[in-house]
Structure formats: structure tokens, C-alpha cells
Design an enzyme around this catalytic site. Structure first.
Site, PDB file in Angstrom:
ATOM      1  CG  ASP A   1      81.068 -23.891 -39.675  1.00  0.00           C
ATOM      2  OD1 ASP A   1      81.190 -24.950 -39.052  1.00  0.00           O
ATOM      3  OD2 ASP A   1      80.838 -23.843 -40.897  1.00  0.00           O
TER       4      ASP A   1
ATOM      5  CD  GLU B   1      86.433 -24.927 -43.381  1.00  0.00           C
ATOM      6  OE1 GLU B   1      85.406 -24.886 -42.686  1.00  0.00           O
ATOM      7  OE2 GLU B   1      86.831 -25.979 -43.915  1.00  0.00           O
TER       8      GLU B   1
ATOM      9  CD  GLU C   1      76.297 -25.347 -38.496  1.00  0.00           C
ATOM     10  OE1 GLU C   1      75.253 -24.764 -38.872  1.00  0.00           O
ATOM     11  OE2 GLU C   1      76.268 -26.485 -37.975  1.00  0.00           O
TER      12      GLU C   1
ATOM     13  CG  HIS D   1      75.377 -33.597 -40.189  1.00  0.00           C
ATOM     14  ND1 HIS D   1      76.101 -33.597 -41.344  1.00  0.00           N
ATOM     15  CD2 HIS D   1      75.796 -32.512 -39.496  1.00  0.00           C
ATOM     16  CE1 HIS D   1      76.925 -32.572 -41.363  1.00  0.00           C
ATOM     17  NE2 HIS D   1      76.760 -31.885 -40.253  1.00  0.00           N
TER      18      HIS D   1
ATOM     19  NE  ARG E   1      72.416 -28.113 -33.630  1.00  0.00           N
ATOM     20  CZ  ARG E   1      72.190 -28.736 -32.485  1.00  0.00           C
ATOM     21  NH1 ARG E   1      71.013 -28.664 -31.909  1.00  0.00           N
ATOM     22  NH2 ARG E   1      73.141 -29.436 -31.896  1.00  0.00           N
TER      23      ARG E   1
ATOM     24  CG  HIS F   1      75.675 -37.083 -37.440  1.00  0.00           C
ATOM     25  ND1 HIS F   1      75.325 -37.001 -36.114  1.00  0.00           N
ATOM     26  CD2 HIS F   1      76.547 -36.070 -37.654  1.00  0.00           C
ATOM     27  CE1 HIS F   1      75.977 -35.989 -35.564  1.00  0.00           C
ATOM     28  NE2 HIS F   1      76.730 -35.406 -36.467  1.00  0.00           N
TER      29      HIS F   1
HETATM   30  C1  UD1 Z   1      77.935 -30.449 -35.115  1.00  0.00           C
HETATM   31  C2  UD1 Z   1      78.164 -29.007 -35.607  1.00  0.00           C
HETATM   32  C3  UD1 Z   1      78.014 -28.927 -37.111  1.00  0.00           C
HETATM   33  C4  UD1 Z   1      78.858 -29.963 -37.830  1.00  0.00           C
HETATM   34  C5  UD1 Z   1      78.563 -31.336 -37.254  1.00  0.00           C
HETATM   35  C6  UD1 Z   1      79.502 -32.325 -37.889  1.00  0.00           C
HETATM   36  C7  UD1 Z   1      77.451 -27.191 -34.092  1.00  0.00           C
HETATM   37  C8  UD1 Z   1      76.348 -26.309 -33.712  1.00  0.00           C
HETATM   38  N1  UD1 Z   1      77.156 -28.132 -35.029  1.00  0.00           N
HETATM   39  O1  UD1 Z   1      76.572 -30.742 -35.369  1.00  0.00           O
HETATM   40  O2  UD1 Z   1      78.411 -27.635 -37.551  1.00  0.00           O
HETATM   41  O3  UD1 Z   1      78.533 -29.943 -39.191  1.00  0.00           O
HETATM   42  O4  UD1 Z   1      78.794 -31.320 -35.824  1.00  0.00           O
HETATM   43  O5  UD1 Z   1      79.100 -33.624 -37.749  1.00  0.00           O
HETATM   44  O6  UD1 Z   1      78.539 -27.083 -33.598  1.00  0.00           O
HETATM   45  N2  UD1 Z   1      76.464 -37.742 -31.202  1.00  0.00           N
HETATM   46  C9  UD1 Z   1      76.935 -38.892 -30.621  1.00  0.00           C
HETATM   47  N3  UD1 Z   1      78.260 -39.221 -30.765  1.00  0.00           N
HETATM   48  C10 UD1 Z   1      79.115 -38.479 -31.503  1.00  0.00           C
HETATM   49  C11 UD1 Z   1      78.625 -37.313 -32.103  1.00  0.00           C
HETATM   50  C12 UD1 Z   1      77.303 -36.943 -31.935  1.00  0.00           C
HETATM   51  O7  UD1 Z   1      76.208 -39.612 -29.961  1.00  0.00           O
HETATM   52  O8  UD1 Z   1      80.281 -38.836 -31.616  1.00  0.00           O
HETATM   53  C13 UD1 Z   1      75.039 -37.370 -30.996  1.00  0.00           C
HETATM   54  C14 UD1 Z   1      74.739 -36.899 -29.568  1.00  0.00           C
HETATM   55  O9  UD1 Z   1      73.470 -37.355 -29.212  1.00  0.00           O
HETATM   56  C15 UD1 Z   1      74.724 -35.370 -29.730  1.00  0.00           C
HETATM   57  C16 UD1 Z   1      74.116 -35.231 -31.118  1.00  0.00           C
HETATM   58  O10 UD1 Z   1      74.692 -36.284 -31.883  1.00  0.00           O
HETATM   59  O11 UD1 Z   1      73.953 -34.766 -28.719  1.00  0.00           O
HETATM   60  C17 UD1 Z   1      74.335 -33.900 -31.793  1.00  0.00           C
HETATM   61  O12 UD1 Z   1      75.709 -33.506 -31.763  1.00  0.00           O
HETATM   62  P1  UD1 Z   1      76.097 -31.941 -31.905  1.00  0.00           P
HETATM   63  O13 UD1 Z   1      77.571 -31.797 -31.922  1.00  0.00           O
HETATM   64  O14 UD1 Z   1      75.335 -31.124 -30.909  1.00  0.00           O
HETATM   65  O15 UD1 Z   1      75.496 -31.529 -33.287  1.00  0.00           O
HETATM   66  P2  UD1 Z   1      75.836 -32.000 -34.759  1.00  0.00           P
HETATM   67  O16 UD1 Z   1      74.541 -32.065 -35.492  1.00  0.00           O
HETATM   68  O17 UD1 Z   1      76.723 -33.167 -34.735  1.00  0.00           O
HETATM   69  N1  UDP Z   2      83.133 -38.390 -42.838  1.00  0.00           N
HETATM   70  C1  UDP Z   2      83.675 -39.508 -42.195  1.00  0.00           C
HETATM   71  N2  UDP Z   2      82.883 -40.609 -41.994  1.00  0.00           N
HETATM   72  C2  UDP Z   2      81.600 -40.649 -42.391  1.00  0.00           C
HETATM   73  C3  UDP Z   2      81.050 -39.508 -43.015  1.00  0.00           C
HETATM   74  C4  UDP Z   2      81.842 -38.387 -43.208  1.00  0.00           C
HETATM   75  O1  UDP Z   2      84.847 -39.516 -41.826  1.00  0.00           O
HETATM   76  O2  UDP Z   2      80.951 -41.685 -42.187  1.00  0.00           O
HETATM   77  C5  UDP Z   2      84.008 -37.208 -43.032  1.00  0.00           C
HETATM   78  C6  UDP Z   2      84.020 -36.585 -44.404  1.00  0.00           C
HETATM   79  O3  UDP Z   2      84.988 -37.181 -45.244  1.00  0.00           O
HETATM   80  C7  UDP Z   2      84.357 -35.117 -44.111  1.00  0.00           C
HETATM   81  C8  UDP Z   2      83.771 -34.908 -42.736  1.00  0.00           C
HETATM   82  O4  UDP Z   2      83.505 -36.191 -42.191  1.00  0.00           O
HETATM   83  O5  UDP Z   2      85.757 -34.950 -44.010  1.00  0.00           O
HETATM   84  C9  UDP Z   2      82.504 -34.107 -42.819  1.00  0.00           C
HETATM   85  O6  UDP Z   2      81.940 -34.071 -41.555  1.00  0.00           O
HETATM   86  P1  UDP Z   2      80.422 -33.782 -41.307  1.00  0.00           P
HETATM   87  O7  UDP Z   2      79.648 -34.070 -42.534  1.00  0.00           O
HETATM   88  O8  UDP Z   2      80.068 -34.493 -40.046  1.00  0.00           O
HETATM   89  O9  UDP Z   2      80.427 -32.223 -40.958  1.00  0.00           O
HETATM   90  P2  UDP Z   2      80.469 -30.897 -41.832  1.00  0.00           P
HETATM   91  O10 UDP Z   2      81.591 -30.993 -42.789  1.00  0.00           O
HETATM   92  O11 UDP Z   2      79.125 -30.780 -42.487  1.00  0.00           O
HETATM   93  O12 UDP Z   2      80.647 -29.828 -40.824  1.00  0.00           O
END
Ligand code: UD1
Ligand code: UDP
Length: 369
Positions: free
Chosen positions: A100, A122, A136, A209, A211, A242
Site C-alpha cells: 500500500d 499482500e 495507504e 512512523h 504519516r 525511523h
Molecule cells: C512510507 C510509506 C508507509 C510505510 C513506511 C514504512 C507511503 C505514502 N508511505 O512512509 O506506508 O509504512 O514507508 O517505513 O508510501 N527517510 C530517510 N531514509 C530512509 C527512509 C526515509 O531519510 O531510508 C526519511 C526522508 O527524509 C523521507 C522521509 O523519511 O523524506 C519520509 O519517507 P517516506 O517514504 O515519504 O514516508 P514514510 O513515512 O517512510
Molecule cells: N523493521 C526493521 N528495523 C527496524 C524496525 C522495523 O527491520 O528498526 C522491520 C519490521 O520487522 C517489519 C518492517 O520493518 O518487517 C515494518 O516496516 P515499517 O514499520 O517501516 O512499515 P509498515 O510495516 O508500517 O508499512
């Protein structure tokens, strides 16, 4: 032989997609009748790389789209236009997306624009509320509209799709591929300095984490947890934060001066799974962790108002607390002080799969393509 191999393009971009798609990629690569091409969007950067390294998956393409502070327009635009070119070059017979995220949504739309079939891994998770989780729930419902193959993890997910009028013959119950990963990572002999620090205490593992929780909801979640840490001197917590700076800012502020919590960098998935296994309980707003914890028999307080994972609630492992300070504090307190309640929430069950979901997806694609 090569001419008749069907080409599968697997696309993902964030940590959870990678954790759940790498087992699929590895399984597809064992197939003689399928050619597997991997494209990462780089919606996440460091957190994606951590997973690719663990599973030894080397992408064929990387759109490298991540920007600090990216919003939904940024991610959607970059993936949609980036995938236009990748799809034209690769010309896959099917595109596989997961779950999602914006990566999955924009990739499914890009494939639809070129009339390329989409397989949704999924599929069928629903809260029914387009704003929770946001965006999502919209993404997953939209992907279901364009998908020709729905790989549903559970019977409940399948029924959600049937209720929406999807063709039952295009829905396959496979289990969740996240459980495939979990079966390979948890080890009895795992050690880590943070677990040494927590030895002798009850350990809470925290992640947050979402949004829609950024800002005040997250602040009140953290206040509820802080009250627990101040009240129980035999409880410690670890929170791998995160990389989103908006999450880090609130966590740093709310937990400042609290010596019984360690705020650490995101853990590699294999280490994180072992932290879950070593914990007393988990507090999270994550989706994937709600699937992993029941397999490990760990109670989870889900700091959200809705969940698309009712199977874990029915199994008794998940409890929805909302995001308010009081609800989180009182549920956590109850688990820490009422052994019968704790016991009831600690029954291990596997509503999300048996570790063979990726194999089933490979077999279905080999047969159907
Ligand atoms: C995204 C997904 C969410 C998922 C989450 C998992 C969407 C809309 N959201 O949200 O469904 O649950 O990932 O973690 O697709 N950042 C870094 N390095 C990284 C990753 C993130 O610096 O490796 C920072 C960046 O500043 C980035 C911000 O996190 O701009 C947000 O990342 P983004 O993928 O937009 O949203 P998530 O909240 O991670
Ligand atoms: N996870 C990880 N390292 C961490 C925290 C979570 O590898 O420090 C893993 C966790 O086991 C799960 C996945 O990340 O498999 C969940 O991802 P996240 O919570 O970022 O996204 P969501 O599942 O909410 O989309």
C-alpha cells in the site's frame, strides 16, 4: 528457451516492501520458466539498502527518488514518470507490486497506463477508512482496481476483495511473504549490546512512523510510554527510530532525560526480528510488525485507531489502543501488572502464514503466465 521465459518485473521502494518482496525475488529467481527483473524506486534509501544487503538482492534498476521531506506528490510524481521509462525498456509480462505504499500505487498506475498486467502481493487488506492509515488505505484499494492477480495473505483479505466484486478466480490465498522472511532470521543464540543493557529488565520494543500520527498524536503516544518507564523501574525500552526527521524531532524531545529508553538507528531486519523475539511486549503503529509478533507470541499494543490486520486481534495478540496518552499508558500498565492478561495476549499463532507464501506465488505465476 529464453524466448519463452515470461518476464516478471518486481518493483518496491520502502523498507517493509523490501522485507516482504526480497523473499519473493529470491524464490522467483529459482524458476526456469520465469525471468525476474528487479526495480527499486528508492522511496527509502538507507532503510531500503539495509534490507537489500541482508537478502543479497541486487536491483537491476534504481530510480533513486528519495528526497528529505518528500511529500505524497513528490513520491507519486517521481515513481509514475520513472516507471514509464522502465516499463517501456523492460516490457514485462507482469509487474508485481506490494501492499500500500506510494511506490506500489504509482507503479500499478504506470503499468495500467501501458496495459501491463499487475500482480498485487499482500492484496485485500482493508480498514474501510480512506484516511486511516493515510494514504495507504487509498493506495491499496486503488491497486486492487487495476490488479489482475490478487495474492491475498488470508481468507479475510480474500473475502474483502470478493465483497468489492473482484473476480474470485483471480484471488489466491498465499499467506504473507513477511512471515517467509521471519522464519529465516530469528535465532536462539542472538546477542546485542542493547539486549545486554536490558538484561534483567522487561523490555519494550517501540516503533512509530505513520504519516497521520506525525505531530500531536505521536507526542501523546510517547508521553504514555514515558509514564510507564517512570513508574516501573524493572522496565526498559528500545526504540529504533525511523529516519523521517519529523519522527526523530518528537521522539528526541519527549524522551529527553529518560535513562530507561535507548533511541537508536533503524535496525537491520534480522536484528530487529531478534529484538522482537527478546521483548516482553511491543508498542507500534507499524503494519508489518502486527504480522510478525503473533508468530513470535509477543503482545502488541497497536497505537492506532484502526487496523487492517483483524486476524491478529482475533488471535488475541494485538490490542488497539488508539494514539492517546491515557489509553496507551493504561493498556501497557495492565499488561505489565496482570499476568493472566499478559498470558492471554502471548499465545503464539500464525494467522499470516506458514513461511511458504513466496513459493506459492512463484508456482501460481509459473502456471498462469
Ligand atoms: C512510507 C510509506 C508507509 C510505510 C513506511 C514504512 C507511503 C505514502 N508511505 O512512509 O506506508 O509504512 O514507508 O517505513 O508510501 N527517510 C530517510 N531514509 C530512509 C527512509 C526515509 O531519510 O531510508 C526519511 C526522508 O527524509 C523521507 C522521509 O523519511 O523524506 C519520509 O519517507 P517516506 O517514504 O515519504 O514516508 P514514510 O513515512 O517512510
Ligand atoms: N523493521 C526493521 N528495523 C527496524 C524496525 C522495523 O527491520 O528498526 C522491520 C519490521 O520487522 C517489519 C518492517 O520493518 O518487517 C515494518 O516496516 P515499517 O514499520 O517501516 O512499515 P509498515 O510495516 O508500517 O508499512
Amino acid at each position: 528457451m529464453d524466448q519463452i521465459r515470461k518476464k516478471v518485473l518486481v518493483v518496491f521502494g520502502t523498507r517493509p516492501e523490501a522485507i516482504k518482496m526480497c523473499p519473493v525475488v529470491r524464490e522467483l529467481k529459482t524458476s526456469e520458466s520465469l525471468e525476474t527483473v528487479v526495480c527499486v524506486t528508492g522511496q527509502h534509501r538507507e532503510m531500503l539498502k539495509q534490507v537489500l544487503d541482508i537478502f543479497h538482492v541486487v536491483p537491476d534498476f534504481d530510480l533513486d527518488i528519495m528526497r528529505a521531506g518528500q511529500d505524497l506528490y513528490d513520491v507519486t510524481n517521481a515513481v509514475l514518470s520513472g516507471m514509464r521509462d522502465i516499463l517501456s525498456r523492460v516490457k514485462p509480462d507482469i509487474v508485481l507490486v506490494h501492499g500500500d505504499t506510494s511506490t506500489a500505487y504509482a507503479t500499478a498506475v504506470a503499468a495500467f497506463f501501458q496495459k501491463i498486467p499487475v500482480g498485487h502481493v499482500e492484496a485485500g487488506l482493508r480498514t474501510g477508512d480512506l484516511y486511516s492509515p493515510f494514504p495507504e488505505e487509498f493506495n491499496r484499494q486503488s491497486i486492487s482496481i487495476v490488479a489482475g492477480y490478487h495474492f491475498a495473505p488470508t481468507e479475510t483479505a480474500k473475502n474483502n476483495l470478493i465483497r468489492e466484486g473482484k473476480d474470485p478466480s483471480a484471488i489466491y490465498i498465499t499467506g504473507n511473504t513477511g512471515i517467509d522472511a521471519l522464519f529465516t532470521t530469528v535465532r536462539k543464540d542472538f546477542t546485542h549490546p542493547i539486549l545486554d543493557w536490558a538484561k534483567g529488565s522487561r523490555l519494550l520494543v517501540i516503533t512509530a512512523h505513520r504519516r497521520e500520527n506525525l505531530g500531536d498524536p505521536m507526542r501523546s503516544m510517547f508521553r504514555g510510554i514515558r509514564r510507564i518507564l517512570e513508574e516501573f523501574d524493572d522496565v526498559k525500552a528500545v526504540y529504533p527510530i525511523h529516519l523521517n526527521p519529523a519522527v526523530r524531532a518528537v521522539a528526541d524531545e519527549e524522551f529527553r532525560g529518560c535513562s530507561r529508553i535507548r533511541l537508536i538507528e533503524p535496525l537491520p531486519a534480522d536484528e530487529f526480528h531478534n529484538f522482537l523475539a527478546a521483548s516482553t511486549l511491543i508498542l507500534t503503529d507499524s503494519g508489518g510488525i502486527q504480522e510478525e509478533a503473533p508468530s513470535l507470541g509477543k503482545p502488541v499494543l497497536v497505537m492506532r485507531d484502526t487496523t487492517e490486520r483483524p486476524e491478529g486481534v482475533e488471535a488475541g495478540t494485538l490490542l488497539l489502543t488508539g494514539t492517546g496518552e491515557e489509553g496507551i499508558y493504561s493498556s501497557c500498565r495492565a499488561l505489565l501488572t496482570d499476568p493472566a492478561f499478559y498470558q492471554k495476549m502471548s499465545q503464539a499463532s500464525n494467522p499470516y502464514g506458514d513461511g511458504k507464501a513466496s513459493q506459492r506465488i512463484r508456482e501460481i505465476l509459473e502456471k498462469e503466465l
